[in-house]
Design an enzyme around this catalytic site. Structure first.
Site, mmCIF file in Angstrom:
data_model
loop_
_atom_site.group_PDB
_atom_site.id
_atom_site.type_symbol
_atom_site.label_atom_id
_atom_site.label_comp_id
_atom_site.label_asym_id
_atom_site.label_seq_id
_atom_site.Cartn_x
_atom_site.Cartn_y
_atom_site.Cartn_z
ATOM 1 N N GLY A 1 -35.784 108.944 -43.675
ATOM 2 C CA GLY A 1 -34.928 107.810 -44.028
ATOM 3 C C GLY A 1 -35.060 106.715 -42.980
ATOM 4 O O GLY A 1 -35.509 106.962 -41.860
ATOM 5 N N GLN B 1 -31.993 99.652 -38.219
ATOM 6 C CA GLN B 1 -32.820 100.302 -37.189
ATOM 7 C C GLN B 1 -34.060 99.483 -36.836
ATOM 8 O O GLN B 1 -34.670 99.704 -35.798
ATOM 9 C CB GLN B 1 -33.249 101.695 -37.661
ATOM 10 C CG GLN B 1 -32.079 102.672 -37.768
ATOM 11 C CD GLN B 1 -32.530 103.996 -38.347
ATOM 12 O OE1 GLN B 1 -32.625 104.142 -39.557
ATOM 13 N NE2 GLN B 1 -32.818 104.954 -37.499
ATOM 14 N N CYS C 1 -32.334 111.546 -35.808
ATOM 15 C CA CYS C 1 -32.298 110.098 -36.035
ATOM 16 C C CYS C 1 -33.476 109.467 -35.308
ATOM 17 O O CYS C 1 -33.699 109.756 -34.121
ATOM 18 C CB CYS C 1 -30.978 109.519 -35.508
ATOM 19 S SG CYS C 1 -30.826 107.744 -35.783
ATOM 20 N N LEU C 2 -34.206 108.617 -35.994
ATOM 21 C CA LEU C 2 -35.371 107.975 -35.377
ATOM 22 C C LEU C 2 -34.946 107.040 -34.239
ATOM 23 O O LEU C 2 -35.767 106.704 -33.399
ATOM 24 C CB LEU C 2 -36.178 107.213 -36.440
ATOM 25 C CG LEU C 2 -36.767 108.089 -37.560
ATOM 26 C CD1 LEU C 2 -37.450 107.225 -38.611
ATOM 27 C CD2 LEU C 2 -37.726 109.135 -37.008
ATOM 28 N N HIS D 1 -25.997 109.293 -43.835
ATOM 29 C CA HIS D 1 -26.457 108.940 -42.480
ATOM 30 C C HIS D 1 -26.979 107.488 -42.466
ATOM 31 O O HIS D 1 -26.647 106.714 -41.566
ATOM 32 C CB HIS D 1 -27.571 109.935 -42.087
ATOM 33 C CG HIS D 1 -28.236 109.680 -40.776
ATOM 34 N ND1 HIS D 1 -28.135 110.533 -39.696
ATOM 35 C CD2 HIS D 1 -29.065 108.670 -40.360
ATOM 36 C CE1 HIS D 1 -28.848 110.055 -38.687
ATOM 37 N NE2 HIS D 1 -29.428 108.928 -39.065
ATOM 38 N N GLU D 2 -27.783 107.133 -43.468
ATOM 39 C CA GLU D 2 -28.356 105.779 -43.509
ATOM 40 C C GLU D 2 -27.276 104.737 -43.803
ATOM 41 O O GLU D 2 -27.311 103.625 -43.252
ATOM 42 C CB GLU D 2 -29.484 105.683 -44.549
ATOM 43 C CG GLU D 2 -30.635 106.658 -44.353
ATOM 44 C CD GLU D 2 -31.236 106.654 -42.969
ATOM 45 O OE1 GLU D 2 -31.166 105.630 -42.275
ATOM 46 O OE2 GLU D 2 -31.762 107.702 -42.563
ATOM 47 N N HIS E 1 -25.619 103.763 -40.703
ATOM 48 C CA HIS E 1 -26.377 102.762 -39.923
ATOM 49 C C HIS E 1 -26.008 101.355 -40.383
ATOM 50 O O HIS E 1 -25.850 100.447 -39.562
ATOM 51 C CB HIS E 1 -27.880 102.960 -40.113
ATOM 52 C CG HIS E 1 -28.495 104.003 -39.204
ATOM 53 N ND1 HIS E 1 -28.390 103.958 -37.835
ATOM 54 C CD2 HIS E 1 -29.242 105.103 -39.484
ATOM 55 C CE1 HIS E 1 -29.043 104.980 -37.299
ATOM 56 N NE2 HIS E 1 -29.567 105.700 -38.285
HETATM 57 O O1 K1U Z 1 -31.995 107.427 -39.931
HETATM 58 C C1 K1U Z 1 -32.948 107.908 -39.353
HETATM 59 O O2 K1U Z 1 -33.135 107.665 -38.192
HETATM 60 C C2 K1U Z 1 -33.910 108.822 -40.084
HETATM 61 C C3 K1U Z 1 -33.528 110.297 -39.985
HETATM 62 C C4 K1U Z 1 -32.817 110.680 -41.271
HETATM 63 C C5 K1U Z 1 -32.046 111.961 -41.261
HETATM 64 C C6 K1U Z 1 -32.621 113.174 -40.937
HETATM 65 C C7 K1U Z 1 -31.878 114.343 -40.968
HETATM 66 C C8 K1U Z 1 -30.562 114.293 -41.349
HETATM 67 C C9 K1U Z 1 -29.986 113.084 -41.659
HETATM 68 C C10 K1U Z 1 -30.729 111.920 -41.631
HETATM 69 C C11 K1U Z 1 -34.813 111.091 -39.786
HETATM 70 O O3 K1U Z 1 -35.681 111.055 -40.593
HETATM 71 S S1 K1U Z 1 -34.955 112.064 -38.366
HETATM 72 C C12 K1U Z 1 -36.513 112.911 -38.596
HETATM 73 C C13 K1U Z 1 -36.450 114.042 -39.562
HETATM 74 O O4 K1U Z 1 -35.383 114.531 -39.855
HETATM 75 C C14 K1U Z 1 -37.696 114.577 -40.172
HETATM 76 C C15 K1U Z 1 -38.924 114.127 -39.815
HETATM 77 C C16 K1U Z 1 -40.063 114.638 -40.410
HETATM 78 C C17 K1U Z 1 -39.970 115.617 -41.363
HETATM 79 C C18 K1U Z 1 -38.742 116.095 -41.725
HETATM 80 C C19 K1U Z 1 -37.599 115.573 -41.136
HETATM 81 ZN ZN ZN Z 2 -30.559 107.487 -38.029
#
Ligand code: K1U
Ligand code: ZN
Length: 171
Positions: free
Chosen positions: A46, A51, A91-92, A133-134, A137
């Site tokens: 996401g 972000q 979260c990225l 979560h998004e 943000h």
């Molecule tokens: O909002 C963001 O920063 C993105 C975030 C979204 C998210 C992940 C998990 C739970 C709630 C919201 C991410 O993508 S973090 C990376 C991640 O979870 C992932 C990366 C690669 C493959 C699978 C998962």
């Molecule tokens: Zn996030």
């Protein structure tokens, strides 16, 4: 298409409240494409416009393993929610940190697509977690704000230390 820089917590710009999208034009479509590319490259499931320092109500999500099921939500609103679930979120904007957060299990969301057409979507499990979560943000809220002040401050200190190290290595 272009990869966009992602803001890192505790950057104060992550606390900006996003404005509704009013114009569904070519600039919006280009931003969607750039956000999609940035999310897939990270990799993440996401990304909210907040972000990438664009403060409009725009989210891209893809929870598929194959990265072939893109969901674009513009001006999203939760119409109703039910149940509760806990999930270990990442979260990225807070790289390397994974913490458990409790959210609604099922949600019904209304949003617009890139043409401005309204649609509704029902989600549960990971998709529901990711949408919530998004959407946080877009309200200027980062998931670490669900944690205790002690945990949050430890994460903040770790992130600031990491940022200083990167800066030092670039000189
Ligand atoms: O909002 C963001 O920063 C993105 C975030 C979204 C998210 C992940 C998990 C739970 C709630 C919201 C991410 O993508 S973090 C990376 C991640 O979870 C992932 C990366 C690669 C493959 C699978 C998962
Ligand atoms: Zn996030």
């Amino acid at each position: 298409m272009a990869l966009l820089p992602i803001l890192n917590y505790p950057d104060p710009r992550l606390h900006t409240v996003a404005k509704p999208v009013a114009e569904f034009n070519a600039d919006l479509k280009r931003l969607v494409q750039d956000m999609q590319e940035t999310m897939y490259a990270a990799p993440g499931i996401g990304l909210a416009a907040t972000q990438v320092d664009r403060h409009i109500q725009l989210i891209v999500i893809d929870t598929s393993k194959e990265q072939n099921d893109l969901l674009v939500l513009i001006n999203p609103k939760i119409l109703n929610h039910a149940g509760m679930q806990t999930y270990e979120e990442g979260c990225l904007s807070v790289p390397g940190v994974y913490e458990t957060v409790t959210r609604a299990e099922r949600i019904k969301v209304e949003a617009q697509n890139t043409e401005g057409k309204k649609f509704t979507l029902e989600a549960d499990g990971l998709l529901s977690v990711c949408i919530q979560h998004e959407m946080d943000h877009l309200k200027g809220k980062v998931f670490v704000e669900y944690l205790s002040p002690l945990k949050r401050n430890r994460i903040k200190t770790k992130m600031l230390k990491h940022a200083r190290e990167i800066e030092r290595n670039n000189y």
